[in-house]
Each structure stands twice: as C-alpha cells, then as structure tokens.
Scaffold this motif. Structure first.
Motif, mmCIF file in Angstrom:
data_model
loop_
_atom_site.group_PDB
_atom_site.id
_atom_site.type_symbol
_atom_site.label_atom_id
_atom_site.label_comp_id
_atom_site.label_asym_id
_atom_site.label_seq_id
_atom_site.Cartn_x
_atom_site.Cartn_y
_atom_site.Cartn_z
ATOM 1 N N ARG A 127 20.318 61.904 48.516
ATOM 2 C CA ARG A 127 20.939 63.193 48.200
ATOM 3 C C ARG A 127 20.242 64.354 48.889
ATOM 4 O O ARG A 127 20.127 65.456 48.340
ATOM 5 N N ALA A 128 19.762 64.107 50.092
ATOM 6 C CA ALA A 128 19.281 65.201 50.930
ATOM 7 C C ALA A 128 20.470 66.025 51.400
ATOM 8 O O ALA A 128 20.367 67.231 51.612
ATOM 9 N N VAL A 129 21.604 65.364 51.591
ATOM 10 C CA VAL A 129 22.880 66.048 51.839
ATOM 11 C C VAL A 129 23.801 65.662 50.695
ATOM 12 O O VAL A 129 24.130 64.496 50.515
ATOM 13 N N PHE A 130 24.193 66.655 49.919
ATOM 14 C CA PHE A 130 24.959 66.406 48.695
ATOM 15 C C PHE A 130 26.262 67.191 48.764
ATOM 16 O O PHE A 130 26.251 68.407 48.956
ATOM 17 N N PHE A 131 27.385 66.503 48.662
ATOM 18 C CA PHE A 131 28.697 67.141 48.756
ATOM 19 C C PHE A 131 29.254 67.470 47.372
ATOM 20 O O PHE A 131 29.197 66.647 46.459
ATOM 21 N N SER A 143 32.357 56.494 49.239
ATOM 22 C CA SER A 143 32.825 57.027 47.949
ATOM 23 C C SER A 143 31.924 58.112 47.354
ATOM 24 O O SER A 143 31.913 58.313 46.141
ATOM 25 N N TYR A 144 31.200 58.826 48.195
ATOM 26 C CA TYR A 144 30.501 60.003 47.703
ATOM 27 C C TYR A 144 31.504 61.134 47.486
ATOM 28 O O TYR A 144 31.310 61.997 46.625
ATOM 29 N N ILE A 145 32.548 61.147 48.313
ATOM 30 C CA ILE A 145 33.640 62.100 48.175
ATOM 31 C C ILE A 145 34.947 61.333 48.365
ATOM 32 O O ILE A 145 34.946 60.174 48.789
#
Length: 215
Positions: free
Chosen positions: A16-20, A188-190
């Motif tokens: 989660r260094a890049v979190f949408f 499936s993060y977004i």
C-alpha cells in the motif's frame, strides 16, 4: 509494459505504498482531489520490496546512464534509495537539501561533488516535476553534469513531462501510473471500470468530473 514495471507495481500495491481510492478521493495540499495516495517511503520498511526497488534503480541507471559517476538523492525521500543503490553500484553518493543550511558550512549539497562530475538524481516520486527540477538546477549550478533522473514512480502528468522537457532533463521510472492502474484492476484493488477515472484524473487533475463517474 515491461516485467520490471509490473513487478514494481505489484510490490507497491502489496504494501500500500500506492493506494487507490477513486470513490473517496484524497485531498492534496494544493486542494486537488486525488484518487491515489503515494508513500514510497514504505518500501524502506519492506525488505523484499526494497531489494526489488534498489536493484531496479541500479538496472535503470546502468541501462540509461552508463557514464554515471555519482548518485544524488532528493531530500528527503530520495536519500535512502540513492544511498542503497550507490552501494550496490559501487558509486559515490550525496544528496541535495531543499535549501542551504543556516549554520556550519551552509551546504545545500551534502557529499563530495567534483566539477564536471556526471551524476544521476534519484527520486522516489514525480508528479508535476517541480521539486526534482530544483535539485537538477542546484547540481548544475554547482558544476555537475546531470545525466538524468532515476525514479521509482511517475504519474506521467502533462505538466511534469513539459517541465522536464523544458529543463532538458530525462527521467526513467521503475513503474508508472498507467501500469499501476492496470495491475490494480487485474488484482482487484480497484474495479476495472475505475481505470478510466484514474486516467482522467492523471490527464487533467484540476477537472473533478471523474469523481462522480462509474458509481
């Protein structure tokens, strides 16, 4: 999309260094609503990801800047990455402060920099490009030959690309906004339909119409 870009994208998403958050956007200090939050400092706390990042930066520098004689990190996020990558490559390292110290030798550049030395700037994140170009200018004014920038992640925003071009400096990133958006949808993060909203934000950050789309 290269394998390195995919690997780093998966790494950054996994910690989660890049979190949408396209449906509940974050607010930047500038007031802009953003569907993404980036904190690449978290890579330093994840040894396996950190190794991928530093080996990746070394690979980029060897490929694109084979004449590099030293690495210079941006303050503060680029310092650790420049130090570790320089260690892997057996190169000198230093960093550039956001401003000169008001005491001691009043340095803005820390570490030894020789006139004419060929250096690469190491940065963690590039959005509009303003801060990293300031670092490039400081190094040039000190007599360095700046070969370019090696960064972990770039948004690819038009403003940033234009500024880099105007400054006459190239950037090579381990991964970018488009790759991370695609991987985020695949894993499936977004939702897949959110990708277009993310790209709309990247293409025009001041236009918030993407916020209400795709619900």
């Amino acid at each position: 999309m290269t394998e390195l870009q995919k690997t780093i994208a998966k790494d950054l998403l996994s910690i989660r260094a890049v979190f949408f958050r396209p449906s509940e956007p974050f607010t930047w200090a500038s007031g802009i609503k953003s569907p993404v939050y980036c904190d690449n400092r978290l890579t330093l706390s994840a040894p396996a990801v950190r190794l991928d990042v530093e080996n990746g930066l070394a690979e980029l520098i060897r490929a694109h800047y084979p004449q590099a004689e030293a690495l210079m990190g941006t303050s503060t996020a680029g310092i650790a990455h420049a130090a570790i990558t320089a260690h892997l490559m057996g190169l000198p390292m230093g960093y550039v402060r956001s401003g000169a110290k008001d005491h001691g030798r009043q340095n803005q550049i820390e570490g030894r920099l020789e006139p004419g030395q060929r250096v690469v700037v190491v940065e963690d994140l590039i959005s509009t490009g303003g801060s990293v170009i300031e670092v490039v200018n400081v190094l040039r004014e000190a007599g360095a030959q700046v070969l370019g920038i090696a960064s972990i992640f770039t948004y690819g925003m038009e403003k940033g690309l234009r500024r880099l071009a105007e400054a006459g400096v190239e950037n090579h990133s381990l991964t970018n906004f488009d790759v991370i958006a695609q991987i985020a949808a695949e894993e499936s993060y977004i939702r897949p339909r959110d990708v277009a909203r993310l790209i709309a934000f990247r293409d025009n950050p001041s236009d918030e119409s993407w916020i209400g789309k795709g619900e």
